[in-house]
Design an enzyme around this catalytic site. Structure first.
Site, PDB file in Angstrom:
ATOM      1  N   GLU A 297     -19.817-105.333  17.981  1.00 40.84           N
ATOM      2  CA  GLU A 297     -19.596-106.503  18.821  1.00 40.84           C
ATOM      3  C   GLU A 297     -18.960-107.553  17.918  1.00 40.84           C
ATOM      4  O   GLU A 297     -19.496-107.858  16.845  1.00 40.84           O
ATOM      5  CB  GLU A 297     -20.927-107.010  19.376  1.00 40.84           C
TER       6      GLU A 297
ATOM      7  N   ARG B 205     -31.704 -97.285  11.701  1.00 45.60           N
ATOM      8  CA  ARG B 205     -30.818 -98.259  11.077  1.00 45.60           C
ATOM      9  C   ARG B 205     -31.213 -98.445   9.614  1.00 45.60           C
ATOM     10  O   ARG B 205     -32.333 -98.167   9.208  1.00 45.60           O
ATOM     11  CB  ARG B 205     -30.788 -99.580  11.835  1.00 45.60           C
TER      12      ARG B 205
ATOM     13  N   LYS C 258     -27.668-110.173  11.937  1.00 44.18           N
ATOM     14  CA  LYS C 258     -26.471-111.004  12.034  1.00 44.18           C
ATOM     15  C   LYS C 258     -26.824-112.457  12.300  1.00 44.18           C
ATOM     16  O   LYS C 258     -26.177-113.362  11.799  1.00 44.18           O
ATOM     17  CB  LYS C 258     -25.613-110.521  13.205  1.00 44.18           C
TER      18      LYS C 258
END
Ligand code: ATP
Ligand code: MG
Length: 581
Positions: free
Chosen positions: A57, A284, A294
């Site tokens: 994204e 992850r 983020k």
């Protein structure tokens, strides 16, 4: 939580005859994703095609966790002669920006991967996604809901309590079609209506309780401008984008495991024929001493805790690049840690180990003194300058030799001299002998101090026959020191970076505390150091080993009047307890 340490890694890496690292057998066995792919290939699924995608994204810069995902997606395609797409998952116009799009493309390329002509945006599919939503409405499987966000969440129920159906769930197909078209035409304000999939309000998986497909957002999009004021939700856009691109294996992180039934439900509404992309989840990457979210990284940038996304202390790809990491070291790191099905935290020392190993092979050596003290060779001729031959890289003979100027007055590291050494100290001490790298053996005769008792000069004698090629060149002493000639040294700015956080799991904070309290106050120290003159030809991005000190990279802030070096990593791990003591 499982932490994998550098010791474990070192035990996984063995040296072969050519002194190259090889991976032991157990590491070459297939990871579970490649196992699935090989099974699919052998059963002829998707005609044996392998097609993956990396779907960031564009709402921030990529970090080392993304690097792992990039290596997995592009690396898998490469391994199976397949294809990998780069797709921007740009369904949320509020947080997205072309600055991020550009940086993401640069970072993927820098890592060594290429999407050729397969660059896509979820926003490319907005028309198709809208048409499919209309189809789903027509089939009675979606409806326009007027409940507000709070009510929707209340009606959704809980894990232990079934949800309640919205009073708008029974709207007719005609009414839904009309309202959805008017949503699209901008008749309604943000938040006043949503389009929801009609699945099951009592479903044990909360995500299946009539998930939202579209919301109203009167916000311009970085690519579609003001064309749309309704935007699809991630879950609705993602699988359909995979389907449109012919993706065979849609690899994502574990938190999407619970989304998988929804991924499949949407595909079942729109897909024709047998082909379906398959979602596969992996764990992850988390790293010790590192913040990876983020949102938190953005906070560090906005609150100027760091100088920007590419601050060399950031775990972003651009930060690591500026710090001096190589793409090879990141790819090797991704390979080494492998693919897991359960969450794990990797010791950041492993990442540092991977970059050290790579830089050892590829970086030229230079001598630089970080904390100088003057050393004077009393018996060396006053104006004599010798050019000593220094090997550029002992790991790579092809890198050749360079000349380093030697003269009567030198700098050595202050730490390399001790007036009253205790224990085993093989460096310079009163009456002691050491070799100056590439040069002579010297003996300490005397020291000079200032009024405060600080040593200002170390006086030595040199032994003329101990230089390479001379009769006593083989004379053995325990210590070898690096040095620079005072008259020839170049002052350079050195930024000594260290880990940004002082605690192992900086994101774990108690109520009322902030993760920024865990910042390492010594994560950056800027000093002036003295380098041998060969660094004058260095360009931004060049990487060196400063002998005995660590790996350093020429920073982009370097200009004609100031050479700036970033410390990538010290030669040894100074954080493990045994070495700290
Ligand atoms: P956001 O909170 O904005 O969703 P994100 O880190 O998931 O953040 P994306 O841009 O959605 O960011 O991620 C792109 C891809 O990278 C996704 O497939 C995601 O699963 C993967 N990815 C993100 N973080 C990690 C990580 N720490 N380890 C491995 N893969 C990751
Ligand atoms: Mg995401």
């Amino acid at each position: 939580m499982q932490i994998i340490s550098e010791n474990k890694l070192q035990s996984l890496i063995i040296m072969n005859d050519e002194n190259k690292t090889t991976v032991p057998e157990e590491k070459t066995s297939l990871n579970f994703i490649h196992q699935i792919i090989e099974d699919d290939i052998s059963s002829g699924k998707n005609q044996g095609r392998v097609h993956t995608r990396f779907p960031p994204e564009p709402n921030g810069y990529l970090h080392i966790g993304h690097a792992k995902s990039i290596c997995l997606n592009f690396g898998t395609a490469r391994k199976y002669n397949g294809l990998a797409n780069l797709r921007f998952d740009d369904t949320n116009p509020v947080k997205e920006d072309t600055e991020y799009v550009d940086s993401i493309m640069e970072d993927v390329r820098w890592l060594g991967f290429d999407w050729d002509d397969r660059l896509y945006y979820a926003s490319d599919y907005f028309d198709q996604l809208y048409d499919w939503a209309v189809k789903i409405i027509k089939e009675g499987n979606a409806y326009v809901d007027d409940l507000n966000a709070e009510q929707i969440s209340e009606y959704r129920g809980t894990v232990t309590r079934a949800g309640k159906e919205s009073p708008f769930r029974t709207r007719t197909v005609e009414e839904n079609l009309d309202l959805f078209a008017r949503m699209k035409d901008g008749e309604f304000p943000d938040g006043s209506k949503v389009l929801r999939a009609k699945v099951d309000m009592a479903h044990p998986n909360m995500l299946m309780r009539d998930p939202i497909m579209y919301r109203i957002l009167h916000t311009d999009h970085h690519r579609t401008g003001d064309k749309w004021c309704i935007y699809p939700m991630y879950d609705y856009a993602h699988g359909q984008s995979d389907y449109l691109e012919g993706i065979t294996h849609s690899i994502c992180t574990l938190e999407f495991e619970v989304h998988r039934p929804l991924y499949e439900w949407y595909l079942a509404q729109v897909a024709e024929g047998d082909y379906r992309p398959r979602q596969i989840e992996f764990a992850r990457l988390n790293l010790t001493y590192t913040v990876m979210s983020k949102r938190k990284l953005l906070q560090l940038v906005n609150e100027k805790v760091v100088t920007g996304w590419d601050d060399p202390r950031m775990p972003t790809i651009c930060g690591l690049r500026r710090r001096g990491f190589t793409p090879e070291s990141l790819r090797n790191f991704a390979d080494t840690i492998g693919i897991a099905k359960r969450d794990q935290t990797i010791d950041v020392a492993l990442l540092e180990f991977c970059v050290r190993e790579d830089l050892n092979k590829r970086s030229n050596r230079v001598m630089t003194v970080l904390n100088p003290v003057k050393l004077i060779l009393d018996n060396y001729p006053e104006n004599q300058v010798e050019e000593l031959e220094a090997v550029n890289n002992p790991e790579d003979q092809e890198k050749g030799y360079r000349k380093v100027q030697f003269s009567k007055e030198l700098y050595i590291e202050r730490e390399d001299f001790q007036e009253n050494p205790t224990g085993k100290f093989f460096r310079l001490k009163p009456g002691g002998e050491v070799r100056l790298k590439y040069g002579y053996i010297i003996k300490c005769e005397d020291i000079v101090k200032d009024n405060e008792g600080n040593i200002t000069e170390i006086h030595c004698t040199y032994q003329d026959d101990t230089r390479s090629g001379r009769p006593n060149s083989n004379k053995k002493v325990k210590g070898t020191l690096h040095w620079v000639s005072v008259a020839h040294a170049v002052p350079v700015e050195v930024r000594l970076y260290d880990r940004l956080f002082a605690t192992e799991t900086p994101e774990n904070v108690e109520e009322g505390h902030d993760f920024k309290e865990n910042i390492n106050p010594d994560s950056l120290k800027v000093i002036t150091a003295y380098a041998e003159s060969s660094v004058l030809s260095a360009k931004a991005g060049d990487r060196f080993q400063f002998e005995r000190l660590g790996y350093f990279c020429v920073d982009t802030d370097t200009n004609d009047s100031n050479i700036v070096f970033n410390r990538t990593v010290a030669l040894k791990d100074t954080w493990t307890k045994s070495e700290k003591a």
